[in-house]
Design an enzyme around this catalytic site. Sequence first.
Site, PDB file in Angstrom:
ATOM      1  N   GLU A  25       9.422 -24.693  -8.263  1.00  0.00           N
ATOM      2  CA  GLU A  25       9.945 -23.657  -9.173  1.00  0.00           C
ATOM      3  C   GLU A  25      10.075 -22.289  -8.507  1.00  0.00           C
ATOM      4  O   GLU A  25      10.915 -21.484  -8.895  1.00  0.00           O
ATOM      5  CB  GLU A  25       9.069 -23.561 -10.436  1.00  0.00           C
ATOM      6  CG  GLU A  25       7.670 -22.976 -10.262  1.00  0.00           C
ATOM      7  CD  GLU A  25       6.602 -23.993  -9.866  1.00  0.00           C
ATOM      8  OE1 GLU A  25       6.971 -25.049  -9.313  1.00  0.00           O
ATOM      9  OE2 GLU A  25       5.403 -23.715 -10.079  1.00  0.00           O
TER      10      GLU A  25
ATOM     11  N   CYS B  57       2.232 -30.086  -8.773  1.00  0.00           N
ATOM     12  CA  CYS B  57       0.895 -29.758  -8.261  1.00  0.00           C
ATOM     13  C   CYS B  57      -0.179 -30.493  -9.060  1.00  0.00           C
ATOM     14  O   CYS B  57      -0.320 -31.699  -8.918  1.00  0.00           O
ATOM     15  CB  CYS B  57       0.698 -28.245  -8.219  1.00  0.00           C
ATOM     16  SG  CYS B  57      -0.490 -27.771  -6.946  1.00  0.00           S
TER      17      CYS B  57
ATOM     18  N   HIS C 137       5.207 -26.388  -5.199  1.00  0.00           N
ATOM     19  CA  HIS C 137       5.750 -25.716  -6.391  1.00  0.00           C
ATOM     20  C   HIS C 137       7.239 -25.439  -6.186  1.00  0.00           C
ATOM     21  O   HIS C 137       7.603 -24.347  -5.727  1.00  0.00           O
ATOM     22  CB  HIS C 137       5.032 -24.379  -6.604  1.00  0.00           C
ATOM     23  CG  HIS C 137       3.628 -24.515  -7.070  1.00  0.00           C
ATOM     24  ND1 HIS C 137       3.266 -24.397  -8.389  1.00  0.00           N
ATOM     25  CD2 HIS C 137       2.492 -24.786  -6.395  1.00  0.00           C
ATOM     26  CE1 HIS C 137       1.964 -24.570  -8.511  1.00  0.00           C
ATOM     27  NE2 HIS C 137       1.468 -24.810  -7.309  1.00  0.00           N
TER      28      HIS C 137
HETATM   29  N1  GLN Z   1      -6.140 -27.328  -9.130  1.00  0.00           N
HETATM   30  C1  GLN Z   1      -5.360 -28.098  -8.217  1.00  0.00           C
HETATM   31  C2  GLN Z   1      -5.695 -27.802  -6.768  1.00  0.00           C
HETATM   32  O1  GLN Z   1      -6.267 -26.787  -6.459  1.00  0.00           O
HETATM   33  C3  GLN Z   1      -3.873 -27.899  -8.479  1.00  0.00           C
HETATM   34  C4  GLN Z   1      -3.405 -26.512  -8.237  1.00  0.00           C
HETATM   35  C5  GLN Z   1      -2.068 -26.230  -8.865  1.00  0.00           C
HETATM   36  O2  GLN Z   1      -1.617 -26.938  -9.755  1.00  0.00           O
HETATM   37  N2  GLN Z   1      -1.420 -25.159  -8.417  1.00  0.00           N
HETATM   38  O3  GLN Z   1      -5.388 -28.577  -5.910  1.00  0.00           O
END
Ligand code: GLN
Length: 539
Positions: A511, A383, A509
Amino acid sequence: MSAKYVFVTGGVVSSLGKGIISSSLAKLLQSRNLRVTIQKFDPYLNVDPGTLNPYEHGECFVTEDGAETDLDLGHYERFLNIYTSRANNVTTGKIYRTVIDKERQGAYLGKTVQIIPHITDEIKRRMLLLGKSGQYDVIITEIGGTVGDIESLPFIEAMRQLQWELPDEDCLVIHLTLVPYLSAAKELKSKPTQHSVKLLQQDGVQPDILICRTEHKLSMELRKKLALFCNVRPNAVIESIDADTIYKVPLMMRDEKLDEIVLEKFGLNDTPEPDLEGWKAFLDRLAHPEANITVALVGKYVELQDAYKSILEAFIHAGAANRCKVKVVPIHSEYLTEDNVEEKLAGMDGILIAPGFGERGLEGKIKAVRYAREKGVPFFGICLGMQMAVVEFARNVLGLKDAMSTEVEANTANPVIDLMADQKTTTVKGGTMRLGAYKCQIEEGSLAYRIYGKPLISERHRHRYELNNDYVARLNEAGMRTSGRNPETGLVEIVEIPEHPFFIGVQFHPEYKSTPENPQPIFVAFVKAALEYNKSRQK
Ligand code: GLN
């Protein structure tokens, strides 16, 4: 058969591991062919934990259907190898919101709206919801907080009412307590448990089973004493001794016959013996690693283990799958500088850049990406970690020195990471990110394709920003491949650098979906790559 309800409460202190106990009991019942799910009732006023800083409450876990939930739901999914949903996590905020919305709509016209019965009725409705779906035989409800807290009282009261409304053989209460060891007296002490059970009894609830967290074995004498003072049978005083891995707890609960005591109360006497072969095989791999590797987890919440819970667990699963012990070294991105990045990352066999929000520690993350890219260290960005991999590549390979995400630099001339179109008009913060499962189409011949072994995958998301498609052609030309996209929107989901031994960044994600029985493929491949890198360095 009607659904059976188990309620798990906690006493004496917090952090006793109600989530692990609930998950372990669920695992045992599931291994006896029962359909089990677990839900968590949290006593805070946030509608969900999505707006909480990880320092407050640890990681925010995201379900398939896009709910931002308590990290215990991660344990439920990992132990049971099933998905949970929005319905599995209820907060006081959700309850009050429903009741107050109904009041405004006139649903209670003429009545005074009160905690009892209106709030408790709404709690009970939600406690029974999953049971009414017909999908489950047993619903385990974990009540957050500690007995005696003002804020969890309505939950305890709702549970008390249900104990009388449900048939006796359909409802059971477990109380998890602490039996501390006083080293000066060389004794385990039962008094805190007695007091905690008294508190529950004052609220009208008699637990059926006591599970005692302890650092030492409970003698039969102590079990009998606890049973006598707390109105439970001696065999229902269960010892839960500290374990070196949470994944052993189901077997420990089996040794204590927790599942049998529960089934007896429910009158379920003809379930098969537990089949835990797959679980035991995982534990065996976990206990007998043949190699060791060290990976860096670069993030800004590293002081708190729980902030990256699912990532740490995914490494345990992937390590076991590779028969390898993965040591995860937390590296604080805020303190990574030009001068120390080499020294801090030198011993690492792999570098993972964690998800996150906001500006703090971003430049450190970018430095860590550069180190991994230039030195050929296996790299995995999740992310925000993927977004910073793109920023680093744009800055140092494309030469766009001011490349940045508009999350932190709204007016950058090179917004390589930018707000998604539908986010530009969103002002409300809670529950409005791109959340939950989305499909991703993977290009054949890519690293991602080799990892997943198929062209169409689905992973969970939690972000507002995305790779700006205006830069894709330039990134591709310079050697960063965009190997995965959402088939409907064209949003880039995966980037990789084919020239590099192992470099992958994912907008999703992965994970969240890793379990002992289904380790997540990118984590498995990353650990394998780190293992190879480690071996190549030994030569
Ligand atoms: N802050 C970033 C976004 O909103 C990444 C979010 C995250 O890593 N879950 O896109």
